[in-house]
Design a protein around this motif. Structure first.
Motif, PDB file in Angstrom:
ATOM      1  N   MET A 236       5.488  -8.409  -7.177  1.00 38.92           N
ATOM      2  CA  MET A 236       5.900  -8.162  -5.801  1.00 38.92           C
ATOM      3  C   MET A 236       4.968  -7.158  -5.135  1.00 38.92           C
ATOM      4  O   MET A 236       4.807  -7.161  -3.912  1.00 38.92           O
ATOM      5  N   LEU A 237       4.359  -6.312  -5.952  1.00 41.58           N
ATOM      6  CA  LEU A 237       3.470  -5.293  -5.390  1.00 41.58           C
ATOM      7  C   LEU A 237       2.193  -5.896  -4.800  1.00 41.58           C
ATOM      8  O   LEU A 237       1.507  -5.257  -4.013  1.00 41.58           O
ATOM      9  N   ASP A 244       5.616  -1.692   1.744  1.00 44.35           N
ATOM     10  CA  ASP A 244       6.589  -0.730   2.238  1.00 44.35           C
ATOM     11  C   ASP A 244       7.586  -0.441   1.120  1.00 44.35           C
ATOM     12  O   ASP A 244       8.287  -1.327   0.648  1.00 44.35           O
ATOM     13  N   VAL A 245       7.620   0.805   0.703  1.00 42.51           N
ATOM     14  CA  VAL A 245       8.360   1.135  -0.514  1.00 42.51           C
ATOM     15  C   VAL A 245       9.854   0.863  -0.392  1.00 42.51           C
ATOM     16  O   VAL A 245      10.500   0.448  -1.347  1.00 42.51           O
ATOM     17  N   ASP A 246      10.405   1.064   0.788  1.00 45.13           N
ATOM     18  CA  ASP A 246      11.845   0.858   0.928  1.00 45.13           C
ATOM     19  C   ASP A 246      12.200  -0.617   0.799  1.00 45.13           C
ATOM     20  O   ASP A 246      13.159  -0.994   0.128  1.00 45.13           O
TER      21      ASP A 246
ATOM     22  N   MET B 236      11.269   4.870 -10.618  1.00 47.47           N
ATOM     23  CA  MET B 236       9.993   5.469 -10.223  1.00 47.47           C
ATOM     24  C   MET B 236       9.871   5.490  -8.705  1.00 47.47           C
ATOM     25  O   MET B 236       9.152   6.321  -8.151  1.00 47.47           O
ATOM     26  N   LEU B 237      10.553   4.576  -8.037  1.00 47.62           N
ATOM     27  CA  LEU B 237      10.460   4.512  -6.578  1.00 47.62           C
ATOM     28  C   LEU B 237      11.113   5.716  -5.910  1.00 47.62           C
ATOM     29  O   LEU B 237      10.862   5.990  -4.749  1.00 47.62           O
ATOM     30  N   VAL B 245       1.700   2.890  -3.151  1.00 49.87           N
ATOM     31  CA  VAL B 245       1.905   1.644  -3.889  1.00 49.87           C
ATOM     32  C   VAL B 245       0.895   1.440  -5.016  1.00 49.87           C
ATOM     33  O   VAL B 245       1.219   0.913  -6.063  1.00 49.87           O
ATOM     34  N   ASP B 246      -0.330   1.895  -4.823  1.00 49.65           N
ATOM     35  CA  ASP B 246      -1.328   1.678  -5.864  1.00 49.65           C
ATOM     36  C   ASP B 246      -1.018   2.501  -7.111  1.00 49.65           C
ATOM     37  O   ASP B 246      -1.106   2.017  -8.235  1.00 49.65           O
ATOM     38  N   ARG B 247      -0.653   3.737  -6.854  1.00 46.28           N
ATOM     39  CA  ARG B 247      -0.284   4.584  -7.984  1.00 46.28           C
ATOM     40  C   ARG B 247       0.918   3.994  -8.717  1.00 46.28           C
ATOM     41  O   ARG B 247       0.952   3.928  -9.947  1.00 46.28           O
TER      42      ARG B 247
END
Lengths: 337, 337
Positions: A236-237, A244-246, B236-237, B245-247
């Motif tokens: 998914m990344l 967008d992290v959320d 982790m989020l 996101v890369d990290r």
DNA sequence: AGTTAGCACTCGTCTTCTCAGAGTGCTAAT
DNA sequence: ATTAGCACTCTGAGAAGACGAGTGCTAACT
């Protein structure tokens, strides 16, 4: 919808699936040599938007397919490519000549599909509680410990270790198992508990604590534990729309909510491939995703599903082709298991 | 290092662990009533930085602990809080009275620890190939199919379904298993293959294909499949330092690289808890993380490890306390399994 | 009637600039 | 040894402006 409009929609969907960028009229006409000017394309696109097949992220950007647009594409325009020979071979090989436990098949399938498609994949296990018991054995291990093996009508086998009264010999256990097996033959797993208590009489009654243990184990089997195998969530990344992290967290959260997953698979058509797009999905967590699912069988009976989740701009054709082959091979492999 | 300096380091680490923001001298003196002015703290902090315990993200921001700072904190300053009674109870309950397969214990433990600590958790399985075979049984299921059950010296039990020649009766299988079991008693799992071929003679020789199948199954058992159970990666989020996101992708990628995970656990001290911080970790993917690991045993022998991964600003005290209890309870549970 | 060129307009993105604020390091006084 | 005072540094947020992709509309063309 006339031919050219279809063609525009088709190309637009495919371009967007590949690039992830809203598609403009100029891009479309130049990239695919449509033989008409951007202005013409613009008119077609405006029409398609009015009819609800396309959307405008904002006034001055290219178009993006709407749910309805994807739906039309999948139902009417998508040509189903045959799978590459070598890929089919690979899928078959990864099941061939393996006689394995159900959970192995589930994990193997999830891994296989997510490796091929690069989308997160879930495999839903058969509901054991639906199955009927065919045979029950107790294999003595050492004093006080045995392995309980159950064979279901679907052909599936479950085994669990179980504590037994230390004073019982192997032959005692075998006799008890044989009697029990006769008595419980054909009973649905979910009814095993009550069936056992009903059948306990005479000699068997003596080891009450053992029977409680046994019932406990059976309940756990019927409990359908570990019902979902997941693989490739990390994929998914790769998709910019989930940087967008959320949003990402919402989707990843979905994978841990069994209830939501259940809601998604329950009520699916019993056989074949099904595609659900965006707002068609019952779960709010994944309304900006699409899901392709395929049923798999043991014998003639559908017992579980394979489920591929991705962004709405998913490579539907490829995923459908892979799932067709995989679910077929998985069903075949389970028949022999 | 004098008392006040220690105190400053301790408070700074704890504040940073809680907030994730670089800590300034003013914050420190006001928030924790140190009884000295910010200027004094500044001097102490400058010293600590020269000595390598603190770092400066940039000239004008608060300080952050360095690897060395965390290390000193963990080794010298950390007070190990006892675990909450009710929490201990919960941990014990989640193992109690369960006689289960190894993989169940692994998944259960990973879930338990990641639920309690809110950090991703890995559980590494025993290397089955190190174990010795104690007993081997064949349980007939239906013509052509049986369940192969192996008991190891560690007490662990593995079971697999196996295809058998259809013409063999249950009693034939039992006899073969008994003979084989006698012959292979005490052989290391990794040597089973050669041992079998050496022992095949006379009557047994007839079913060559079956033996190949059997060897195949045993190889798979020794293959140590499914050696890692992972849970709670999604946690982790929660940490702002991994909103990049890369990290994030790098860390999540680590969980899928068995080789890296192996490198991490191999060479750990055989017993007890170990903490690895940042650059101390052998894997590049997780150099901005910390890991706390605990060994678990079957009987007296260390067979696997539980591994908690988090940002370097981890709640070391809590994690260590949880791992102490969990690894103890897990070892106890496995002894009975 | 369908198609196309031309053009003004919109709106998100990227860059630059400014500015406030947090925090430091140094000096001199206590 | 500690502390107050102060100049200095650097980040991050916000405003302003240039840029550019793309649209929608009109009028001309086939």
């Amino acid at each position: 919808m006339d031919g050219r409009k279809q063609r525009v929609l088709e190309l637009l969907v495919e371009d967007y699936v590949n690039t992830g960028e809203p598609v403009g009229s100029r891009t479309l006409s130049r990239k695919y040599q449509l033989g008409v000017s951007p202005a013409t394309i613009r008119n077609e696109m405006a029409d398609l938007e009015v009819e609800g097949y396309l959307e405008h992220p904002h006034t001055s950007s290219g178009r993006v397919p709407s749910d309805k647009g994807y739906r039309y594409y999948v139902d009417q325009l998508l040509e189903r490519p045959g799978l590459d020979r070598s890929l089919i071979q690979w899928i078959q090989d990864s099941y061939r000549a393996r006689v394995r436990e159900l959970t192995w098949f589930m994990h193997q399938t999830a891994k296989l599909v997510s490796d091929i498609t690069a989308y997160p994949t879930l495999v839903i296990a058969p509901r054991v509680s639906d199955a009927r018991l065919m045979e029950l054995s107790l294999v003595p291990m050492r004093p006080g410990l045995a392995v309980l093996v159950l064979r279901m009508d679907s052909g599936l086998i479950e085994s669990q270790t179980i504590a037994v009264p230390a004073e019982l010999l192997g032959s005692d256990l075998a006799a008890m198992a044989a009697e029990l097996s006769r008595g419980l033959h054909g009973v649905a797993v979910r009814d095993l508990e009550s069936a056992i208590w009903r059948r306990l009489k005479g000699d068997l009654m003596r080891h009450r604590q053992f029977w409680e243990e046994m019932v406990q184990r059976l309940i756990e089997v019927a409990d359908d534990e570990e019902r979902v195998a997941v693989s490739g969530t990390r994929n998914m990344l790769n998709y910019p729309e989930f940087r967008d992290v959320d949003r990402l967290a919402r989707v990843l959260g979905f994978f841990e909510k069994e209830a939501e997953i259940d809601r998604l698979v329950s009520g699916r058509s019993p056989v074949g491939i099904e595609v659900m797009i965006g707002a068609e999905l019952p779960s709010l967590d994944i309304q900006d995703c699409s899901v392709v699912t395929a049923a798999y069988r043991v014998g003639r009976k559908v017992v579980g599903r394979v489920l591929v989740l991705g962004p709405r701009r998913m490579h539907y054709g490829q995923v459908i082709a892979v799932l067709e082959t995989v679910s077929e091979e998985l069903s075949r492999a389970l028949e022999w298991a």
